[in-house]
Design a protein around this motif. Structure first.
Motif, PDB file in Angstrom:
ATOM      1  N   CYS A 181      -0.314 -41.068  19.718  1.00  0.00           N
ATOM      2  CA  CYS A 181      -0.665 -40.313  20.965  1.00  0.00           C
ATOM      3  C   CYS A 181      -1.351 -41.274  22.023  1.00  0.00           C
ATOM      4  O   CYS A 181      -1.524 -42.492  21.734  1.00  0.00           O
ATOM      5  CB  CYS A 181      -1.687 -39.347  20.579  1.00  0.00           C
ATOM      6  SG  CYS A 181      -3.322 -40.269  19.764  1.00  0.00           S
ATOM      7  N   GLU A 222       0.258 -46.697  15.224  1.00  0.00           N
ATOM      8  CA  GLU A 222      -0.093 -45.855  14.023  1.00  0.00           C
ATOM      9  C   GLU A 222      -0.117 -44.318  14.113  1.00  0.00           C
ATOM     10  O   GLU A 222       0.089 -43.659  13.169  1.00  0.00           O
ATOM     11  CB  GLU A 222      -1.290 -46.296  13.249  1.00  0.00           C
ATOM     12  CG  GLU A 222      -1.166 -47.685  12.668  1.00  0.00           C
ATOM     13  CD  GLU A 222      -2.204 -48.110  12.111  1.00  0.00           C
ATOM     14  OE1 GLU A 222      -3.281 -47.468  11.473  1.00  0.00           O
ATOM     15  OE2 GLU A 222      -2.068 -49.525  11.699  1.00  0.00           O
ATOM     16  N   ILE A 223      -0.506 -43.883  15.181  1.00  0.00           N
ATOM     17  CA  ILE A 223      -0.781 -42.498  15.369  1.00  0.00           C
ATOM     18  C   ILE A 223       0.207 -41.909  16.381  1.00  0.00           C
ATOM     19  O   ILE A 223       0.607 -40.806  16.151  1.00  0.00           O
ATOM     20  CB  ILE A 223      -2.309 -42.228  15.910  1.00  0.00           C
ATOM     21  CG1 ILE A 223      -3.180 -42.599  15.030  1.00  0.00           C
ATOM     22  CG2 ILE A 223      -2.449 -40.838  16.331  1.00  0.00           C
ATOM     23  CD1 ILE A 223      -4.716 -42.375  15.089  1.00  0.00           C
ATOM     24  N   ASP A 238      -4.092 -36.093  21.759  1.00  0.00           N
ATOM     25  CA  ASP A 238      -3.785 -35.143  20.480  1.00  0.00           C
ATOM     26  C   ASP A 238      -5.102 -35.025  19.874  1.00  0.00           C
ATOM     27  O   ASP A 238      -5.577 -35.749  18.963  1.00  0.00           O
ATOM     28  CB  ASP A 238      -2.867 -36.151  19.427  1.00  0.00           C
ATOM     29  CG  ASP A 238      -2.714 -35.032  18.186  1.00  0.00           C
ATOM     30  OD1 ASP A 238      -3.174 -33.869  18.251  1.00  0.00           O
ATOM     31  OD2 ASP A 238      -1.626 -35.079  17.625  1.00  0.00           O
ATOM     32  N   VAL A 242      -8.115 -39.182  23.509  1.00  0.00           N
ATOM     33  CA  VAL A 242      -6.883 -39.287  22.924  1.00  0.00           C
ATOM     34  C   VAL A 242      -6.162 -37.907  23.432  1.00  0.00           C
ATOM     35  O   VAL A 242      -6.893 -37.167  23.759  1.00  0.00           O
ATOM     36  CB  VAL A 242      -6.888 -39.291  21.495  1.00  0.00           C
ATOM     37  CG1 VAL A 242      -7.281 -40.589  21.030  1.00  0.00           C
ATOM     38  CG2 VAL A 242      -7.670 -37.940  20.947  1.00  0.00           C
ATOM     39  N   ILE A 251      -3.755 -47.543  17.603  1.00  0.00           N
ATOM     40  CA  ILE A 251      -3.700 -46.416  17.800  1.00  0.00           C
ATOM     41  C   ILE A 251      -2.558 -45.681  18.200  1.00  0.00           C
ATOM     42  O   ILE A 251      -1.797 -44.739  17.451  1.00  0.00           O
ATOM     43  CB  ILE A 251      -5.014 -45.780  18.522  1.00  0.00           C
ATOM     44  CG1 ILE A 251      -6.244 -45.963  18.124  1.00  0.00           C
ATOM     45  CG2 ILE A 251      -4.634 -44.257  19.124  1.00  0.00           C
ATOM     46  CD1 ILE A 251      -7.347 -45.851  19.025  1.00  0.00           C
ATOM     47  N   ARG A 288      -6.051 -33.298  17.507  1.00  0.00           N
ATOM     48  CA  ARG A 288      -5.938 -33.388  15.876  1.00  0.00           C
ATOM     49  C   ARG A 288      -6.404 -34.791  15.533  1.00  0.00           C
ATOM     50  O   ARG A 288      -6.799 -34.947  14.170  1.00  0.00           O
ATOM     51  CB  ARG A 288      -4.916 -32.772  15.387  1.00  0.00           C
ATOM     52  CG  ARG A 288      -4.617 -31.454  15.840  1.00  0.00           C
ATOM     53  CD  ARG A 288      -3.098 -30.869  15.625  1.00  0.00           C
ATOM     54  NE  ARG A 288      -2.253 -31.838  16.210  1.00  0.00           N
ATOM     55  CZ  ARG A 288      -0.855 -31.757  16.104  1.00  0.00           C
ATOM     56  NH1 ARG A 288      -0.548 -30.963  15.291  1.00  0.00           N
ATOM     57  NH2 ARG A 288      -0.179 -32.536  16.599  1.00  0.00           N
ATOM     58  N   ARG A 289      -6.136 -36.076  16.268  1.00  0.00           N
ATOM     59  CA  ARG A 289      -6.291 -37.337  15.673  1.00  0.00           C
ATOM     60  C   ARG A 289      -7.321 -37.899  16.125  1.00  0.00           C
ATOM     61  O   ARG A 289      -7.324 -39.072  15.973  1.00  0.00           O
ATOM     62  CB  ARG A 289      -4.900 -37.842  16.030  1.00  0.00           C
ATOM     63  CG  ARG A 289      -3.566 -37.161  15.869  1.00  0.00           C
ATOM     64  CD  ARG A 289      -3.610 -36.870  14.162  1.00  0.00           C
ATOM     65  NE  ARG A 289      -3.789 -38.034  13.387  1.00  0.00           N
ATOM     66  CZ  ARG A 289      -2.627 -38.936  12.835  1.00  0.00           C
ATOM     67  NH1 ARG A 289      -1.353 -38.598  13.214  1.00  0.00           N
ATOM     68  NH2 ARG A 289      -2.760 -39.974  12.176  1.00  0.00           N
ATOM     69  N   SER A 341     -10.366 -38.289  15.089  1.00  0.00           N
ATOM     70  CA  SER A 341     -11.273 -38.968  13.996  1.00  0.00           C
ATOM     71  C   SER A 341     -10.575 -40.021  13.570  1.00  0.00           C
ATOM     72  O   SER A 341     -10.992 -41.240  13.202  1.00  0.00           O
ATOM     73  CB  SER A 341     -11.675 -37.896  12.715  1.00  0.00           C
ATOM     74  OG  SER A 341     -10.420 -37.179  12.352  1.00  0.00           O
ATOM     75  N   ASP A 342      -9.232 -39.950  13.366  1.00  0.00           N
ATOM     76  CA  ASP A 342      -8.304 -40.970  12.941  1.00  0.00           C
ATOM     77  C   ASP A 342      -8.423 -42.277  13.915  1.00  0.00           C
ATOM     78  O   ASP A 342      -8.309 -43.376  13.377  1.00  0.00           O
ATOM     79  CB  ASP A 342      -6.970 -40.498  12.675  1.00  0.00           C
ATOM     80  CG  ASP A 342      -6.794 -39.526  11.572  1.00  0.00           C
ATOM     81  OD1 ASP A 342      -7.720 -39.522  10.768  1.00  0.00           O
ATOM     82  OD2 ASP A 342      -6.089 -38.797  11.692  1.00  0.00           O
ATOM     83  N   ALA A 343      -8.324 -41.775  15.167  1.00  0.00           N
ATOM     84  CA  ALA A 343      -8.230 -42.846  16.160  1.00  0.00           C
ATOM     85  C   ALA A 343      -9.650 -43.782  16.123  1.00  0.00           C
ATOM     86  O   ALA A 343      -9.704 -45.008  16.373  1.00  0.00           O
ATOM     87  CB  ALA A 343      -7.924 -42.355  17.643  1.00  0.00           C
TER      88      ALA A 343
END
Length: 309
Positions: free
Chosen positions: A171, A168-169, A20, A18, A165, A22-23, A25-27
């Motif tokens: 990136c 919702e995110i 970003d 990804v 991804i 920072r994201r 783990s969310d991805a």
């Protein structure tokens, strides 16, 4: 900057990158949720998979979930687009060839690997996607036909996860599920760098993906096992119910959607010698590696392979 992680899924290597960090783990959580949904919907190796419930197996019209609807419709679209070369009704053929469990268990079973006297004598109904009924939210599979969505489900999962991804995110993302690769959203400077090869020591080429696009590779070199003394691979010719003749070792295709790239790459292998002209007619960039390791690039495939060091 980018961040990446790798893991194993369905016996294959998966990777997620990804833009970003920072994201990440969310991805990854999004990817794993979608993969779990796909597994519950259509894994041949889960006794509780929706696709193999009693009502469907008995040939009854059955209401199915949105997740399974998406996967079945993608498989039927692939069958139509490939003139039947990529057909989901080959499930019973795979079982007859010994691929009736997780591949690791099949490979590790010496009892089925070398017993017998050559190519198995298979009695199956001819594979034909037109036998399958899809109306609204119902699915009808004639009794005695076993669907296998393995030719398209992984690519569909890559498309879905990459799309979610981005939505919702926000990136950029590059998702690789065992050779089914989907890129979406923001692209790093210089593009997403993808190494295309057939394994260590083989010729390779580096390509850069820009924007929303996908790459899929179909191969007769991997996902192999032995049955009745013969080497098998997982790409089945629906016309025969047997592994496709190895005219092509691997075929790699670039398309907007991963499921489209995967459909073309798999169909090329099934179509054999006719596959090269068929792929050229699609207009999609592709790399075809023949059984003798000669390489054909078509529709603007970027550069000749370099020899491995």
């Amino acid at each position: 900057m980018t961040a990446a992680c790798t893991w194993q899924i369905w016996g294959l290597d998966a990777s997620l990158t990804v833009t970003d960090p920072r994201r990440l783990s969310d991805a990854r959580a999004i990817v794993e949720t979608i993969l779990a949904d796909v597994d519950r919907a259509c894994s041949r190796f889960r006794p509780d998979a929706e696709l193999y419930g009693k009502s469907i197996r008995r040939g009854r019209p059955t209401r199915i979930s949105p997740a399974l609807s998406t996967l079945v419709d993608a498989a039927l679209d692939a069958a139509r687009a490939s003139d039947g070369a990529v057909d989901p009704t080959v499930g019973q053929a795979l079982v007859s060839l010994g691929y009736d469990r997780d591949l690791a268990a099949v490979v590790a079973d010496p009892a089925q690997a070398d017993r017998g006297d050559g190519m198995p004598r298979i009695r199956i109904r001819p594979a034909d996607h037109t036998m399958i009924g899809r109306h609204g939210d119902t699915l009808t599979v004639p009794e005695g036909i076993t669907l296998d969505l393995g030719a398209t489900a992984k690519a569909v999962a890559a498309d879905l996860a990459a799309d979610v991804i981005v939505d919702e995110i926000g990136c950029g993302v590059l998702l690789d599920l065992g050779g089914d690769i989907a890129a979406r959203g923001e692209t790093p400077a210089g593009g997403w760098q993808i190494l295309v090869d057939d394994g260590p020591g083989e010729p390779s080429v580096q390509i850069a993906l820009q924007g929303d696009c996908s790459v899929a590779t179909s191969s007769t070199l991997h996902r192999r096992w032995r049955h009745r003394g013969r080497s098998m691979h997982h790409i089945i010719d629906p016309a025969t119910g047997l592994p496709a003749d190895v005219r092509w070792r691997t075929v790699t295709v670039v398309a907007r959607r991963c499921v489209d790239a995967n459909t073309v790459s798999t169909a090329c292998i099934v179509k054999g010698a006719a596959g090269a002209d068929w792929v050229a007619a699609t207009g999609l960039p592709a790399r075809l590696v023949a059984a003798d390791r000669s390489i054909i690039g078509c529709n603007g495939w970027p550069a000749p392979d370099r020899l491995a060091a």
